[in-house]
Structures are given as structure tokens and as C-alpha cells.
Design a protein around this motif. Structure first.
Motif, PDB file in Angstrom:
ATOM      1  N   ASP A 218      -2.563   2.877   1.886  1.00 18.11           N
ATOM      2  CA  ASP A 218      -2.960   4.037   2.729  1.00 18.11           C
ATOM      3  C   ASP A 218      -3.905   4.948   2.011  1.00 18.11           C
ATOM      4  N   LEU A 219      -4.871   4.901   1.013  1.00 18.56           N
ATOM      5  CA  LEU A 219      -5.777   5.655   0.379  1.00 18.56           C
ATOM      6  C   LEU A 219      -6.712   5.945   1.262  1.00 18.56           C
ATOM      7  N   ASP A 220      -7.139   7.190   1.065  1.00 16.47           N
ATOM      8  CA  ASP A 220      -8.540   7.839   1.590  1.00 16.47           C
ATOM      9  C   ASP A 220      -9.265   8.501   0.473  1.00 16.47           C
ATOM     10  N   GLU A 221     -10.177   8.921   0.901  1.00 13.67           N
ATOM     11  CA  GLU A 221     -11.051   9.888   0.002  1.00 13.67           C
ATOM     12  C   GLU A 221     -10.179  10.962  -0.601  1.00 13.67           C
ATOM     13  N   TYR A 222      -9.600  11.406   0.128  1.00 11.97           N
ATOM     14  CA  TYR A 222      -8.624  12.602  -0.601  1.00 11.97           C
ATOM     15  C   TYR A 222      -7.784  12.178  -1.576  1.00 11.97           C
ATOM     16  N   ALA A 223      -6.795  11.271  -0.884  1.00 12.31           N
ATOM     17  CA  ALA A 223      -6.166  10.456  -2.084  1.00 12.31           C
ATOM     18  C   ALA A 223      -6.523   9.864  -3.296  1.00 12.31           C
ATOM     19  N   ILE A 224      -7.994   9.498  -3.002  1.00 19.08           N
ATOM     20  CA  ILE A 224      -8.727   8.893  -4.276  1.00 19.08           C
ATOM     21  C   ILE A 224      -9.002  10.151  -5.223  1.00 19.08           C
ATOM     22  N   ALA A 225      -9.661  11.441  -4.479  1.00 18.40           N
ATOM     23  CA  ALA A 225      -9.948  12.353  -5.482  1.00 18.40           C
ATOM     24  C   ALA A 225      -8.588  12.875  -6.114  1.00 18.40           C
ATOM     25  N   ALA A 226      -7.607  12.961  -5.677  1.00 20.95           N
ATOM     26  CA  ALA A 226      -6.384  13.548  -6.041  1.00 20.95           C
ATOM     27  C   ALA A 226      -5.964  12.609  -7.188  1.00 20.95           C
ATOM     28  N   LEU A 227      -6.275  11.588  -7.460  1.00 18.78           N
ATOM     29  CA  LEU A 227      -5.894  10.511  -8.364  1.00 18.78           C
ATOM     30  C   LEU A 227      -6.932  10.410  -9.618  1.00 18.78           C
ATOM     31  N   ARG A 228      -7.977  11.111  -9.663  1.00 22.09           N
ATOM     32  CA  ARG A 228      -8.908  11.361 -10.573  1.00 22.09           C
ATOM     33  C   ARG A 228      -8.500  11.348 -12.067  1.00 22.09           C
ATOM     34  N   ALA A 229      -7.348  12.277 -12.268  1.00 22.61           N
ATOM     35  CA  ALA A 229      -6.630  12.580 -13.483  1.00 22.61           C
ATOM     36  C   ALA A 229      -5.810  11.520 -13.947  1.00 22.61           C
ATOM     37  N   GLU A 230      -5.494  10.579 -12.981  1.00 23.53           N
ATOM     38  CA  GLU A 230      -4.496   9.489 -13.449  1.00 23.53           C
ATOM     39  C   GLU A 230      -4.967   8.360 -13.888  1.00 23.53           C
ATOM     40  N   PRO A 231      -4.136   7.606 -14.736  1.00 27.45           N
ATOM     41  CA  PRO A 231      -4.763   6.490 -15.443  1.00 27.45           C
ATOM     42  C   PRO A 231      -4.931   5.264 -14.404  1.00 27.45           C
ATOM     43  N   VAL A 232      -5.655   5.469 -13.404  1.00 32.99           N
ATOM     44  CA  VAL A 232      -5.953   4.220 -12.423  1.00 32.99           C
ATOM     45  C   VAL A 232      -7.364   3.678 -12.603  1.00 32.99           C
ATOM     46  N   ASP A 233      -7.225   2.245 -12.735  1.00 33.51           N
ATOM     47  CA  ASP A 233      -8.447   1.543 -12.993  1.00 33.51           C
ATOM     48  C   ASP A 233      -9.306   1.080 -11.739  1.00 33.51           C
ATOM     49  N   ALA A 234      -8.671   0.937 -10.628  1.00 33.61           N
ATOM     50  CA  ALA A 234      -9.306   0.526  -9.405  1.00 33.61           C
ATOM     51  C   ALA A 234      -8.354   0.896  -7.964  1.00 33.61           C
ATOM     52  N   TYR A 235      -9.261   1.163  -7.086  1.00 36.26           N
ATOM     53  CA  TYR A 235      -8.582   1.466  -5.862  1.00 36.26           C
ATOM     54  C   TYR A 235      -8.658   0.211  -4.782  1.00 36.26           C
ATOM     55  N   GLY A 236      -7.754   0.131  -4.166  1.00 31.97           N
ATOM     56  CA  GLY A 236      -7.947  -0.658  -2.928  1.00 31.97           C
ATOM     57  C   GLY A 236      -7.707  -0.014  -1.626  1.00 31.97           C
ATOM     58  N   VAL A 237      -8.788  -0.076  -0.753  1.00 31.83           N
ATOM     59  CA  VAL A 237      -8.847   0.907   0.431  1.00 31.83           C
ATOM     60  C   VAL A 237      -8.875   0.109   1.402  1.00 31.83           C
ATOM     61  N   GLY A 238      -7.956   0.365   2.603  1.00 26.52           N
ATOM     62  CA  GLY A 238      -8.147  -0.277   4.050  1.00 26.52           C
ATOM     63  C   GLY A 238      -8.320   0.476   5.138  1.00 26.52           C
ATOM     64  N   THR A 239      -7.246   0.818   5.672  1.00 26.30           N
ATOM     65  CA  THR A 239      -7.318   1.588   7.110  1.00 26.30           C
ATOM     66  C   THR A 239      -8.163   2.630   7.163  1.00 26.30           C
ATOM     67  N   SER A 240      -8.412   3.643   5.989  1.00 27.55           N
ATOM     68  CA  SER A 240      -9.273   4.567   6.185  1.00 27.55           C
ATOM     69  C   SER A 240     -10.669   4.253   6.352  1.00 27.55           C
ATOM     70  N   LEU A 241     -10.975   3.250   5.530  1.00 29.88           N
ATOM     71  CA  LEU A 241     -12.631   2.832   5.560  1.00 29.88           C
ATOM     72  C   LEU A 241     -12.772   2.285   6.710  1.00 29.88           C
ATOM     73  N   VAL A 242     -12.197   1.264   7.427  1.00 26.64           N
ATOM     74  CA  VAL A 242     -12.369   0.669   8.686  1.00 26.64           C
ATOM     75  C   VAL A 242     -12.347   1.451   9.644  1.00 26.64           C
ATOM     76  N   THR A 243     -11.491   2.468   9.747  1.00 26.74           N
ATOM     77  CA  THR A 243     -11.593   3.613  10.994  1.00 26.74           C
ATOM     78  C   THR A 243     -12.344   4.552  10.531  1.00 26.74           C
ATOM     79  N   GLY A 244     -13.303   4.721   9.554  1.00 20.94           N
ATOM     80  CA  GLY A 244     -14.089   5.745   9.524  1.00 20.94           C
ATOM     81  C   GLY A 244     -13.458   6.877   8.910  1.00 20.94           C
ATOM     82  N   SER A 245     -12.530   7.021   8.415  1.00 22.17           N
ATOM     83  CA  SER A 245     -11.497   8.163   7.753  1.00 22.17           C
ATOM     84  C   SER A 245     -11.566   9.310   8.858  1.00 22.17           C
ATOM     85  N   GLY A 246     -11.095   8.924  10.144  1.00 24.20           N
ATOM     86  CA  GLY A 246     -11.165  10.188  11.203  1.00 24.20           C
ATOM     87  C   GLY A 246     -12.109   9.994  11.925  1.00 24.20           C
ATOM     88  N   SER A 247     -13.298   9.278  11.778  1.00 24.01           N
ATOM     89  CA  SER A 247     -14.398   9.513  12.568  1.00 24.01           C
ATOM     90  C   SER A 247     -14.867   8.096  12.721  1.00 24.01           C
TER      91      SER A 247
END
Lengths: 430, 430
Positions: B286-315
Motif C-alpha cells: 500500500d505504498l503511494d507517493e506520500y509513503a515513498i517520500a516519508a521513507l526517504r531517510a530510511e534504509p530502503v533500497d527499492a519500493y514495490g508499488v501496486g494499487t496507488s499506481l494503477v488507480t492513478g493515486s486518487g485520480s
């Protein structure tokens, strides 16, 4: 054509294939498994969901086979090893599917599409089954709210231009399932034998030297029963011209912009004064279930609905998941924080009051035995596929459409409220 | 196969056909027309849009022909008369298309896909063009915000199960266009030569007698470079087992649930302490652009994004329209209340500061002549089809992907803010 006859085998996720490869190598691919499709929750604030896509999912499973093209693609990309390619070449789903009939209401946890088979044959179907059910259920669920808000007035589906060109076809089908009267989508007409409708856009009016010339051309070609679009220039003048050109037997006018409630009242008065008492008023233009409900007291004869239908009116996906719940008869479930699932193959019945009003969704583990069912209770799960084949007598689209209508009638009255709230009936796990 | 080679002619609205019939009968069907595709506004709060689907729309137009099946359907349903059926039998789009190259930024009013031809040949394409552009632009616009939020870290598209099965393929393409690294969707891999990726779901872990057995099976089949899913039971124990089984050269772990920021930090510390310093951490769920931005300082190497992408993240739709703006060289526009359009065929240029930062979108009527362009300004409209054929040298998907990247760099810094706001640059009509 929306692709009937073509393989659906690559309409899936890469990892379904790598899991099969790893399970084949490990000797675990043949373990008997049960995968359950359900929604953990309804979209925010929704009071019910409607199962959509069941017939499409079954049909898509029947076409889930790997031909030469598909196998070459997997080989070229090195998705899986040679042994797995051999296995895939012979793949055909041979298992069982049980679930809710299409058009049935569902609630959180309802086991609405349960697949039994070996791990390998059942896991492969995850993505495709979810794509179909998540899309179609989102659309029919939104559409049912609109039909309910329209309170018997017909709704025309015209949203194809606001969604993917193939999703448009399935959306038109889902809208019809929900109770819409017609669709603008010609491919849906062909594929699903749904009535199509449509007459004219503003471009047609602008093409001609005058509104009068455009109306005359349209009436000439389509007859006086047609629908004339009267809001290109000035609505009052447009209506006057429309009746002058078509006479008081004009079928309908359409208003696509402005405050359609106010405009409909004015239009009705004007039409009546012109003797066009039977000329219907169709309104369209960014309508959703709330706008439809707000127009209930206005003299509107039909609604045209586009964007809000095909985007699920704020909930474009049903959010269903496909979870492994049994392996070789042993219940299994993910156990870490969040997103917990309930282990074991489940079934469901719905309890009703003697009046027929639904009271609760009882979800139970099949191995624990069926709970005692009262006279007014109803088993919800039926066989959908046996030995990899669709069962005889699967519901037709018309039958599923009646099921939606009957389901809405069975909801407690709060369940039909458009405002945000809890599910109309609670899910009780036994 | 997503249907290449098949006719797209019924992926349209009933009324496009009735308008052609009426115009043919009235002798107005051959009038030279210009239809302009644009968005009246960006989705609420969005600061830019990205044009997606141009290449798909051009390809779909090339397949817009009426074969025997399509003609029979229209005849059986009585959609149009015999004369119109004859005309449709010979139909092939022979006109011109100009527009923004795929991957270009767009703003309110940007004339991004302009079709010139006779009324009949151009009006027929309305629904199909809008379906493709509205869907793909919605997805790539949402995806670009995610790529921007990820700040260089790769994103894996995995949303196919949350959208229509064919929309899933186009969504994967749009995500790649936006700058996503890979997709889970195998059909997108085949159709668009996009890199696909995926390893394992929770079901695979649950299938086996223990997490250890599952990891061993996966590493055996897919190698130590694979990604092990460690959150089925207990994440700390899962990571320990993962490194015991695969060794410190394990490619990656994936965490799909819980507070992924906190969990990523703990996982990084644990992996480092186990000597697995190069083992990457992939997070999803359930990552979207906001969750991704919030993880910027964390030691994450890659994101998997599903629902929010294919539904246009609200649009989920770009809300573009296809409007008649010229007939036989005469500017036309709807004039009643609301939804007004600007008459006349338009083109556009974008003004930039000497630093390359975009300043304004200048939209002008072609007949009025091109505004003076400064050294740093750029014409936005290019030929896309001539004489009904795609022009030579249309941008490839890789070229369009670079265009998205370059476009984002050209935005003023406020334009990249995720919060709701005005369009990043104003649209100025000349």
C-alpha cells in the motif's frame, strides 16, 4: 473483439511463475491447496459490495494456457527454467472453484471465489482472478448505488472515454449488471448482448450552420423519437427550436451542463407549454450517486453517467486478495503484524429476518461443519468450476442482474444510505 | 496478446456512429474539422500532468477499421442505416494528427492530441482516443510523482491485480514511462519489452513445512541473488533464517506489511550485524507517493508499488475531452453555461528561464500566428500522423521515458511538491 480465444496466461505476475518453478524443483508444487478470494474490508464508508466479474473470471481461466508464443516469451526472458516450461506447456486448470454467484452482495471476509487445486495450478491464477474481480466488483458496487439512488429511473452508461478502452467494455457489462438500462459502448453490445444507445454530441451541433440545421439533420436521420442535445448555445432557445423542428412528439432532450436540476424544471415547464408533454428529459454531465439522489424530486426521466461509474465513484478497485488458507487439509495463514488472514477453507450463509431482511453474514470453516441454518437463512457459496470446467447452468448476465436487484431489496434500510457508514450487516466468524 | 491486429472500431460510443449517419444524410459529413484533445484542468491539487498513451492511441487508430463482424453487429443492432454501413466498410482514417510527444508535461488547455480530417472520419475516433489518453495519462502522471518521491531509488510496478486485466498491461507500460524500473506484468514485458521482475508471495512460504524449507527451495531454484519475503511469521526470525539459508550474499529481503520505515531500520541493522551488508531491502504494501517520500531517510533500497499506481493515486482518469474547435477553417465552440471551450485550432510553446526552468505554457490559435519565441522557449506540438499514417521516427518508449525525466527536471521546485497546489506553471492564452 475483446480477446476471446486468446491466451490469458501472461496476464499475470512474474512471481507466480517463479513460485511454480521453485515449488516444482522442491517437490511441493503438487500439494493440494485452497486459495480464498475475499475483501478484508469494503471501500471506505461503503455499506455493501456487489460481486462482479465471476463469469468473466471463469471464462478467462478457461483460456489460461501457454501456447508457443507464451512459452517462447518466458524462455527468452529467462523467467523460469526448462523443466518449468515443460510443465507449463501442459498446463490447464483442472481444479475446483466455489464462490458467490455473480451479482450477490458481499461483505468483509465473504469467501467469494475459492480455488482448489495443486499449489502450482492454483497459484498461477491469482493475478488474473484478482484483476477481473477487483475491477468488475468495484464498478458494479458503485453502479448499484447509482441505480438505488435513481429509484427506478433508467441510467445510461457512457463512461468508456474515461477509462482504459478494454476496461470500458467490462465497465459497461458491470453497469448493466448493476441495473443500468443501456450503455454507449458498442463493443459491450457485441460481446455481452447489452442494449446500446446514443444519439448526438455537441460536435454535431457545431458542425452545422445552425442549431436548427443540426436538429433537422438528426431528426431526418434518426426520427422524431431521437434525443436532441439542447445546451450548445442557449437552452431555452434550443428547446424551442427542437420542438419546432421535431414537433411535440420529440422523444427526448438532453441537458449536459449547468445546474441540471434547475434546468430540468425549466425545461419541463417549457416542453409542457409547447405541448411536448411526452418528450423526456435526459440529464448528464459529471453525475454520481449523490447528484442522482439530489435530482430525485426534479422532472428528470433518465440519467447519463460516465466518469463516476467507470472509476468506481471514488473506489476504483475492490481491494480483494487471494490467500492460501489450506495446504493438504491443514489450515494456514500469515501470522506477522497487520494484514492477518483467517486460516482454513471457508463457506458462508446469510441470516435473514422472517421479513427477508438480511441480518448477518456468517463465515465458517468448512471443516468445522455448517452452522445450523434457519428457515430464512441462505447458503451463499455455490460450485462454479469442477475438474477445471465451468459447471452447467452458470448464471446468465440477466440472472445475475436480477440477483443484484434482489440483494438490494434484502438490505436493511440503513444499508442503502449513500452516506459513509459501517457495513450494512456484520460479518460473524464461526 | 493484448489484441494487436484486432479491429478497435467498436471500442467506441454508439453516438459517434449515429452522428456519422446523420451527417452523411445531411451532406455535412465531409466538412473539414479540427478536434482538439485537452484537459480543462489537472486532477484536484496536481501541479503537472504527463502525456501518456500517445503511441498506443496512434496504433489503435491504425486498427480502427470495420470488418465483416463489426458491420454485421451494427446492422443487426440497427445502429446505422445501409448507406452508413457502406461508408464504414471503406473507412480508414486518412487525416492528420498533431500533438505533444508522449512523455511531455501538460497543463490545463495544452492541445495534446489534435485530429484533423473530415467530420465523419475524425468524430469516430473520439471515444477511443480519449480512453487511451485518459487512462495512460492518469497512470503516468501518478507514477511520475512516485518516481520523483523515490529520489533515484528504483520502483517495481506490481499493481496488475488491482485493475482490469488489460488496463494492467497499459498501466505497467505507463509506469515504465514514468520511470519505474520494472513491472511484475508478464504481458507488458512481452508487448512492450519492459523488464519484468518478481520472486515470491506469502503463499509460497505457507506452502512449505517451514519458512526455512521455503527459503531453501527458493534459493535452490532462483539463486542467492533472489529476494526472500521475510514477514510471513516473525521478521527478525525470518531475516536470521534467510541469511542462514542463503548466506550473506543474499540479494534482497522484502517486507510487505507493518510500519515499513521502522522495520527497514531494524532489518538493516540486523542484516549488517549478520555480515549481509549488500543485501538490499525492498519494501511494499500500500505504498503511494506520500509513503515513498516519508521513507526517504530510511534504509530502503527499492519500493514495490501496486494499487496507488494503477488507480492513478486518487485520480484514475485524466479527464481529457475531445472538442470540435474548427469547421472548414471557421472557429467553433460551445457557448452555453459551464464547460466552455476556446474556439480555433491551437498550438503551444513553453517559455523557460535561461536556467531551463519552465515559466509558462503559451497556448495560441494557429491562425493568429506563432508568438515570438525566445532562445529558451520550446515548441510543444509535433506531427504524429500524416495522411492517416504514423509519421516516421515517432518516439520510442525509451525516448518518451527520457522525456518524462527531462520534463520533471524543468519544473520549478514548487512543481515537484506532493502537496496540493496550483499548476506548476500558468497557461497563458494568446
Amino acid at each position: 473483439m475483446t480477446g476471446s480465444g486468446m491466451s490469458t496466461a501472461l496476464l499475470t505476475d512474474h512471481y507466480e511463475l517463479t513460485m511454480v518453478a521453485a515449488a516444482l524443483a522442491a517437490g511441493t508444487a503438487d500439494r493440494r491447496c485452497v486459495f480464498e478470494t475475499f475483501a478484508r474490508r469494503l471501500p471506505a464508508g461503503r455499506r455493501y459490495g456487489v460481486v462482479g466479474g465471476t463469469a468473466r473470471a471463469i471464462e478467462a481461466i478457461s483460456r489460461f494456457t501457454f501456447g508457443e508464443d507464451e512459452l517462447r516469451e518466458l524462455a527468452d526472458r529467462d523467467v523460469v527454467d526448462a523443466a518449468t516450461l515443460d510443465w507449463l506447456a501442459g498446463y490447464r486448470f483442472t481444479g475446483e472453484v466455489d464462490g458467490y454467484p455473480e451479482g450477490e452482495l458481499y461483505f468483509p471476509g465473504s469467501p467469494l471465489f475459492t480455488v482448489r487445486g495443486t499449489f502450482a495450478e492454483a497459484v498461477l491464477l491469482e493475478t488474473l482472478v484478482l484483476s477481473v474481480l477487483n475491477h468488475d466488483s468495484a464498478i458494479v458496487s458503485a453502479g448499484a448505488r447509482m441505480v438505488s439512488a435513481a429509484n427506478g429511473r433508467p441510467i445510461i452508461e457512457m463512461g468508456g472515454r474515461r477509462t482504459h478502452e478494454q476496461a470500458a467494455v467490462s465497465s459497461a457489462r458491470a453497469a448493466y449488471l448493476a441495473g443500468f438500462a443501456t450503455t454507449s459502448n458498442l463493443e459491450a453490445g457485441r460481446t455481452y448482448a447489452i442494449p446500446t444507445a446514443g444519439t448526438c454530441a455537441h460536435a454535431f451541433i457545431l458542425l452545422h450552420d445552425s442549431e436548427r440545421a443540426a436538429f433537422a439533420a438528426q431528426v431526418q436521420a434518426l426520427g422524431t423519437g431521437t434525443t436532441l442535445l439542447v445546451d450548445t448555445y442557449d437552452i431555452t432557445a434550443g428547446i424551442e427550436t427542437a420542438i419546432e423542428v421535431a414537433g411535440p412528439e420529440l422523444g427526448a432532450i438532453r441537458i449536459d451542463s449547468g445546474d441540471v436540476g434547475v434546468l430540468a424544471r425549466q425545461a419541463r415547464a417549457q416542453l409542457d407549454s409547447l405541448g411536448a408533454r411526452n418528450t423526456r428529459i435526459v440529464v448528464s454531465g459529471d453525475l454520481d450517486e449523490y447528484a442522482i439522489a439530489a435530482l430525485r424530486a426534479e422532472p428528470v426521466d433518465a440519467y447519463g453517467v460516465g466518469t463516476s461509474l467507470v472509476t468506481g465513484s471514488g473506489s476504483p478497485t475492490a481491494g480483494m486478495v487471494y490467500k492460501l488458507v489450506e495446504v493438504e487439509g491443514r489450515p494456514v495463514a500469515k501470522r506477522s503484524s497487520h494484514k492477518e488472514s483467517r486460516a482454513g477453507r471457508k463457506s458462508a450463509l446469510r441470516r435473514h429476518k422472517p421479513t427477508g431482511t438480511a441480518m448477518e453474514e456468517v463465515v465458517y470453516v468448512v471443516a468445522d461443519g455448517e452452522p445450523e441454518a434457519g428457515e430464512h437463512d441462505r447458503s451463499l457459496v455455490v460450485p462454479l468450476m469442477r475438474g477445471g470446467q465451468p459447471v452447467e447452468g452458470l448464471a446468465t448476465l440477466e440472472e445475475s442482474r436480477r440477483r443484484v436487484r434482489d440483494g438490494l431489496v434484502s438490505l436493511p434500510w440503513e444499508g442503502l444510505k449513500l452516506s459513509q457508514g459501517e457495513p450494512a450487516i456484520p460479518t460473524v466468524y464461526r
